[in-house]
Design a protein around this motif. Structure first.
Motif, mmCIF file in Angstrom:
data_model
loop_
_atom_site.group_PDB
_atom_site.id
_atom_site.type_symbol
_atom_site.label_atom_id
_atom_site.label_comp_id
_atom_site.label_asym_id
_atom_site.label_seq_id
_atom_site.Cartn_x
_atom_site.Cartn_y
_atom_site.Cartn_z
ATOM 1 N N VAL A 13 -33.909 26.167 -17.670
ATOM 2 C CA VAL A 13 -35.062 26.899 -17.141
ATOM 3 C C VAL A 13 -35.846 27.504 -18.302
ATOM 4 N N ALA A 14 -37.158 27.258 -18.327
ATOM 5 C CA ALA A 14 -38.037 27.912 -19.298
ATOM 6 C C ALA A 14 -38.553 29.205 -18.678
ATOM 7 N N VAL A 15 -38.422 30.289 -19.417
ATOM 8 C CA VAL A 15 -38.760 31.619 -18.916
ATOM 9 C C VAL A 15 -39.851 32.235 -19.797
ATOM 10 N N VAL A 16 -40.872 32.789 -19.153
ATOM 11 C CA VAL A 16 -41.952 33.490 -19.852
ATOM 12 C C VAL A 16 -42.124 34.856 -19.197
ATOM 13 N N ASP A 17 -42.117 35.876 -19.996
ATOM 14 C CA ASP A 17 -42.258 37.256 -19.493
ATOM 15 C C ASP A 17 -41.232 37.553 -18.402
ATOM 16 N N GLY A 18 -40.037 37.010 -18.581
ATOM 17 C CA GLY A 18 -38.941 37.299 -17.656
ATOM 18 C C GLY A 18 -38.922 36.481 -16.387
ATOM 19 N N ARG A 19 -39.897 35.570 -16.206
ATOM 20 C CA ARG A 19 -39.976 34.781 -14.985
ATOM 21 C C ARG A 19 -39.803 33.296 -15.299
ATOM 22 N N PRO A 20 -39.055 32.569 -14.472
ATOM 23 C CA PRO A 20 -38.954 31.117 -14.645
ATOM 24 C C PRO A 20 -40.307 30.464 -14.394
ATOM 25 N N VAL A 21 -40.723 29.589 -15.322
ATOM 26 C CA VAL A 21 -42.014 28.916 -15.168
ATOM 27 C C VAL A 21 -41.882 27.396 -15.219
ATOM 28 N N ALA A 22 -40.725 26.894 -15.634
ATOM 29 C CA ALA A 22 -40.487 25.449 -15.649
ATOM 30 C C ALA A 22 -38.985 25.235 -15.610
ATOM 31 N N PHE A 23 -38.582 24.092 -15.049
ATOM 32 C CA PHE A 23 -37.143 23.818 -15.002
ATOM 33 C C PHE A 23 -36.884 22.323 -14.871
ATOM 34 N N SER A 24 -35.658 21.961 -15.208
ATOM 35 C CA SER A 24 -35.170 20.607 -14.972
ATOM 36 C C SER A 24 -33.807 20.756 -14.309
ATOM 37 N N VAL A 25 -33.746 20.358 -13.041
ATOM 38 C CA VAL A 25 -32.554 20.574 -12.220
ATOM 39 C C VAL A 25 -31.604 19.396 -12.375
ATOM 40 N N ALA A 26 -30.369 19.689 -12.749
ATOM 41 C CA ALA A 26 -29.393 18.646 -13.048
ATOM 42 C C ALA A 26 -28.294 18.595 -11.991
ATOM 43 N N TYR A 27 -28.014 17.382 -11.524
ATOM 44 C CA TYR A 27 -26.821 17.098 -10.735
ATOM 45 C C TYR A 27 -25.847 16.352 -11.643
ATOM 46 N N SER A 28 -24.559 16.542 -11.419
ATOM 47 C CA SER A 28 -23.579 15.753 -12.153
ATOM 48 C C SER A 28 -22.366 15.514 -11.267
ATOM 49 N N ASP A 29 -21.641 14.437 -11.589
ATOM 50 C CA ASP A 29 -20.422 14.146 -10.840
ATOM 51 C C ASP A 29 -19.208 14.812 -11.470
ATOM 52 N N GLY A 30 -19.446 15.652 -12.477
ATOM 53 C CA GLY A 30 -18.342 16.335 -13.138
ATOM 54 C C GLY A 30 -17.596 15.452 -14.117
ATOM 55 N N ALA A 31 -18.090 14.228 -14.321
ATOM 56 C CA ALA A 31 -17.397 13.296 -15.209
ATOM 57 C C ALA A 31 -18.386 12.690 -16.198
ATOM 58 N N THR A 32 -18.991 11.557 -15.830
ATOM 59 C CA THR A 32 -19.836 10.838 -16.788
ATOM 60 C C THR A 32 -21.277 10.663 -16.333
ATOM 61 N N ARG A 33 -21.570 10.875 -15.052
ATOM 62 C CA ARG A 33 -22.898 10.534 -14.538
ATOM 63 C C ARG A 33 -23.705 11.796 -14.253
ATOM 64 N N TYR A 34 -24.996 11.711 -14.572
ATOM 65 C CA TYR A 34 -25.929 12.844 -14.507
ATOM 66 C C TYR A 34 -27.186 12.345 -13.801
ATOM 67 N N PHE A 35 -27.786 13.205 -12.984
ATOM 68 C CA PHE A 35 -29.002 12.830 -12.263
ATOM 69 C C PHE A 35 -29.955 14.016 -12.268
ATOM 70 N N THR A 36 -31.211 13.760 -12.583
ATOM 71 C CA THR A 36 -32.224 14.806 -12.522
ATOM 72 C C THR A 36 -32.759 14.904 -11.101
ATOM 73 N N ALA A 37 -32.493 16.042 -10.458
ATOM 74 C CA ALA A 37 -32.900 16.222 -9.065
ATOM 75 C C ALA A 37 -34.341 16.696 -8.942
ATOM 76 N N MET A 38 -34.838 17.409 -9.947
ATOM 77 C CA MET A 38 -36.197 17.935 -9.897
ATOM 78 C C MET A 38 -36.594 18.421 -11.284
ATOM 79 N N THR A 39 -37.818 18.165 -11.687
ATOM 80 C CA THR A 39 -38.362 18.735 -12.915
ATOM 81 C C THR A 39 -39.791 19.174 -12.607
ATOM 82 N N GLY A 40 -40.127 20.383 -12.959
ATOM 83 C CA GLY A 40 -41.478 20.843 -12.629
ATOM 84 C C GLY A 40 -41.851 22.114 -13.367
ATOM 85 N N THR A 41 -43.122 22.451 -13.274
ATOM 86 C CA THR A 41 -43.689 23.621 -13.934
ATOM 87 C C THR A 41 -44.600 24.353 -12.960
ATOM 88 N N SER A 42 -44.609 25.666 -13.036
ATOM 89 C CA SER A 42 -45.522 26.442 -12.204
ATOM 90 C C SER A 42 -46.964 26.121 -12.607
#
Length: 305
Positions: free
Chosen positions: A214-243
């Motif tokens: 999460v990117a934070v400016v003045d104490g507030r989240p303004v952008a993020f990249s949401v990660a899912y993982s299977d706890g092992a080897t595979r990773y998936f981006t569920a959402m990426t966005g900016t205010s």
């Protein structure tokens, strides 16, 4: 054909197995299958259906009203059949049952994600669905690929993880609601129920708080990249966005790059993501990160009545 039983391991394991085989670009586990079924908002009237052959789950369907849509009467039906068990009528039975159920709830337009390959397209068109917007799946080899180096974080920007918001995730809900409303697509979504978001999104078993940046400016989240993982080897981006007020500064790109570096350091070897084909800026970011196209899905639609 029957409803999936969330407390029966053979059901959730069978459902997840079919989904992984039919759609290997998205993460599915028995826990995530159970979570979606039991934590979906009551207004979605969500159902998970399974088709069996000799006691084995060979077909699956997830069926729901698009209750968060700004337009009433919209619904989803997503059907997947074990790749080695097609042609047995399981898909037809699942579609027919799903459509009857959604029609009884007043749905007038059904959306379905369909892989852009001949057999799946023929199946959808044979059942009265017409092609809409395409979307791309992309894959990144974290084990052997090369990620861009981490740049210096801009002045006034702080990078945190979602774990830092565990005590109060509401600011992330507000950012998620703003960004999802602007996502390109045929169904416009509006998040308004914080408690439902907590149950469905924040408590999702695949959500990796330590890999979500999460990117934070003045104490507030303004952008993020949401990660899912299977706890092992595979990773998936569920959402990426900016205010809206902070777009054009490269903050979503920065968050996703940091998330991927964290994922690789944690031992993940494969990263997947998906983009609407019209989302040029995000596709450009993913190609810069090293992702390559691996499959196309098309959002098919059918009008009822």
């Amino acid at each position: 054909m029957r409803d999936l039983r969330p407390d029966v391991p053979a059901d959730t394991e069978g459902f997840a197995r079919v989904r992984r085989l039919a759609l290997p670009y998205i993460l599915f586990t028995p826990e995530s299958v159970r979570h979606v079924l039991t934590r979906s908002h009551p207004d979605a009237k969500f159902r998970s259906l399974v088709a069996e052959e000799d006691g084995e789950v060979i077909g699956t369907a997830q069926v729901a009203l698009a209750h968060e849509s700004t337009e009433p009467g919209q619904a989803y039906v997503n059907v997947h059949v074990h790749p080695e068990r097609t042609g047995r009528g399981a898909g037809h039975l699942l579609v027919a049952t799903a459509e009857e159920y959604l029609a009884s709830l007043g749905a007038t337009r059904l959306y379905s994600w369909v892989l852009d390959e001949p057999a799946s397209v023929r199946f959808a068109e044979r059942h009265g669905y017409r092609a809409g917007r395409p979307a791309r799946f992309l894959r990144l080899d974290l084990a052997h690929g090369t990620l861009p180096p981490l740049p210096e974080t801009p002045a006034g920007v702080e990078l945190r993880t979602a774990a830092d918001f565990a005590a109060d995730p509401r600011p992330l809900f507000e950012l998620d609601a703003e960004t999802v409303a602007d996502e390109p697509g045929e169904v416009t979504i509006a998040y308004s129920d914080y408690e439902a978001w907590l149950a469905e999104t924040w408590e999702h078993p695949l959500l990796d708080l330590d890999l979500t940046v999460v990117a934070v400016v003045d104490g507030r989240p303004v952008a993020f990249s949401v990660a899912y993982s299977d706890g092992a080897t595979r990773y998936f981006t569920a959402m990426t966005g900016t205010s809206r007020a902070h777009r054009g500064r490269g903050l979503a790109k920065l968050a996703k790059l940091h998330s991927l570096h964290r994922a690789r350091a944690a031992g993940h070897t494969e990263a997947f993501t998906g983009n609407d084909a019209g989302n040029g800026p995000m596709i450009a970011i993913n190609k810069w990160l090293g992702y390559e196209f691996c499959a196309t899905e098309v959002r098919y639609v059918r009008e009822l009545g």
